[in-house]
Design an enzyme around this catalytic site. Structure first.
Site, PDB file in Angstrom:
ATOM      1  N   HIS A  88      23.132  60.713  57.670  1.00 40.62           N
ATOM      2  CA  HIS A  88      23.562  61.158  58.998  1.00 40.62           C
ATOM      3  C   HIS A  88      22.594  62.172  59.598  1.00 40.62           C
ATOM      4  O   HIS A  88      22.549  62.356  60.810  1.00 40.62           O
ATOM      5  CB  HIS A  88      24.943  61.812  58.931  1.00 40.62           C
ATOM      6  N   HIS A 115      20.983  71.875  58.280  1.00 42.22           N
ATOM      7  CA  HIS A 115      20.743  70.503  58.738  1.00 42.22           C
ATOM      8  C   HIS A 115      20.440  70.546  60.227  1.00 42.22           C
ATOM      9  O   HIS A 115      20.590  71.594  60.869  1.00 42.22           O
ATOM     10  CB  HIS A 115      21.953  69.603  58.443  1.00 42.22           C
ATOM     11  N   HIS A 117      20.341  68.400  64.254  1.00 42.68           N
ATOM     12  CA  HIS A 117      20.849  67.368  65.167  1.00 42.68           C
ATOM     13  C   HIS A 117      19.808  67.206  66.262  1.00 42.68           C
ATOM     14  O   HIS A 117      19.278  68.199  66.763  1.00 42.68           O
ATOM     15  CB  HIS A 117      22.176  67.798  65.782  1.00 42.68           C
ATOM     16  N   HIS A 140      21.496  74.013  62.220  1.00 40.34           N
ATOM     17  CA  HIS A 140      22.696  74.724  61.772  1.00 40.34           C
ATOM     18  C   HIS A 140      22.455  75.241  60.353  1.00 40.34           C
ATOM     19  O   HIS A 140      22.203  74.442  59.443  1.00 40.34           O
ATOM     20  CB  HIS A 140      23.914  73.795  61.772  1.00 40.34           C
ATOM     21  N   THR A 222      31.073  69.874  62.998  1.00 42.85           N
ATOM     22  CA  THR A 222      30.816  68.920  64.093  1.00 42.85           C
ATOM     23  C   THR A 222      30.690  67.483  63.591  1.00 42.85           C
ATOM     24  O   THR A 222      30.289  66.592  64.330  1.00 42.85           O
ATOM     25  CB  THR A 222      29.544  69.308  64.881  1.00 42.85           C
ATOM     26  N   THR A 223      31.029  67.272  62.328  1.00 45.69           N
ATOM     27  CA  THR A 223      31.115  65.920  61.756  1.00 45.69           C
ATOM     28  C   THR A 223      32.427  65.848  60.968  1.00 45.69           C
ATOM     29  O   THR A 223      32.965  66.879  60.558  1.00 45.69           O
ATOM     30  CB  THR A 223      29.947  65.624  60.791  1.00 45.69           C
TER      31      THR A 223
END
Length: 301
Positions: A88, A115, A117, A140, A222-223
């Site tokens: 992801h 991680h 985005h 993040h 947020t996941t």
């Protein structure tokens, strides 16, 4: 200004696997995975009332004098970390001796992982927005309360996690501090591939002096599971990356083999939550006014 457009396809959602969540960019008639609009089927938390990310509207934030500078422990320390394409995103596991406190956090938090985005080839891709503006990428850095031994334990606490979020801005020149990560992406293009890196967190974020200006609100992962257990800190000062460096992330592949692009969740409603702002800039402004007043007084003597 970049608008989030949700495209709804007319194909049947019945063939999707509930556990197989995905981003909107992966959703097609051939791949009916569970997109963001239906993440509530993966975890009921995703339909909660304190979800992340959000659009931060400057005019509506409240200055909060309790939002003091952070104490960052071992952010300068170089470590050898495990970088993985988790299907992801890109994730770097962090040693737990790296810690944060201050900033009106209730306790000390220890690092867990970071991680990112991003969008498509350097296009809009951040999760949080500022006044409706979407940045090319967002990092993040995830910390959990020092007393917890696992993420699952921390997720049962409304303030179990403290996440530091930083935006990226496109720059003319390359950011050499990010070269180790950018170069390592070649080794983790395929899902679940991993490699090792040597670096420090301080190399990846803006100068410590610029970390006094930030937004704060209570939110969620947020996941999926979208657990509402996060004290969010979103910093104003951006991290520069060249267009080529930003584009390098779009070469990666999601777990379904599709290009890893537009890996962000659409913004969620605030539902009455207040976003606060640290007074770092206000203190600087008042100091300047005092200095100017002193100069004017001196010049009239």
């Amino acid at each position: 200004w970049h608008l989030h457009l949700q495209i709804h396809f007319s194909c049947s959602p019945l063939s999707s696997s509930v556990s197989d969540w995905c981003y909107q960019s992966q959703y097609t008639c051939n791949n009916t995975c569970t997109g963001p609009a239906r993440w509530g089927k993966v975890s009921e938390h995703c339909d909660g009332r304190t979800q992340s990310p959000v659009n931060i509207v400057r005019k509506r934030v409240l200055p909060d004098g309790r939002l003091t500078p952070f104490q960052l422990s071992d952010y300068l320390h170089r470590f050898r970390g495990h970088l993985v394409n988790n299907g992801h995103s890109v994730q770097l596991d962090l040693p737990s001796h790296i810690k944060i406190s201050g900033g009106n956090l209730p306790v000390t938090y220890k690092a867990l992982q970071l991680h990112l985005h991003w969008g498509k080839h350097g296009g809009p891709g951040s999760e949080h927005l500022i006044d409706g503006e979407q940045f090319p990428m967002e990092i993040h850095i995830v910390h959990l309360k020092e007393k917890y031994h696992s993420l699952s334990e921390a997720l049962k606490d409304r303030a179990g996690l403290a996440v530091l979020g930083f935006f990226f801005q496109e720059s003319e020149s390359e950011n050499k501090n990010f070269s180790p990560i950018i170069n390592a992406l070649e080794d983790i293009i395929q899902p679940y591939n991993s490699t090792m890196l040597d670096l420090s967190l301080a190399e990846l974020i803006p100068d410590f002096k610029s970390l006094n200006e930030y937004f704060r609100y209570d939110g969620s992962l947020t996941t999926p599971s979208c657990a509402e257990a996060v004290v969010w800190t979103v910093f104003e000062h951006t991290i520069p990356l060249s267009r080529n460096q930003l584009s390098a992330f779009s070469k990666l592949k999601f777990s379904d083999g599709q290009p890893m692009i537009n890996s962000y969740r659409p913004v969620q409603p605030l539902n009455g939550r207040q976003v606060y702002y640290s007074r770092g800039h206000l203190a600087t402004t008042s100091n300047m006014l005092i200095l100017l007043a002193a100069l004017v007084t001196y010049s009239t003597l």
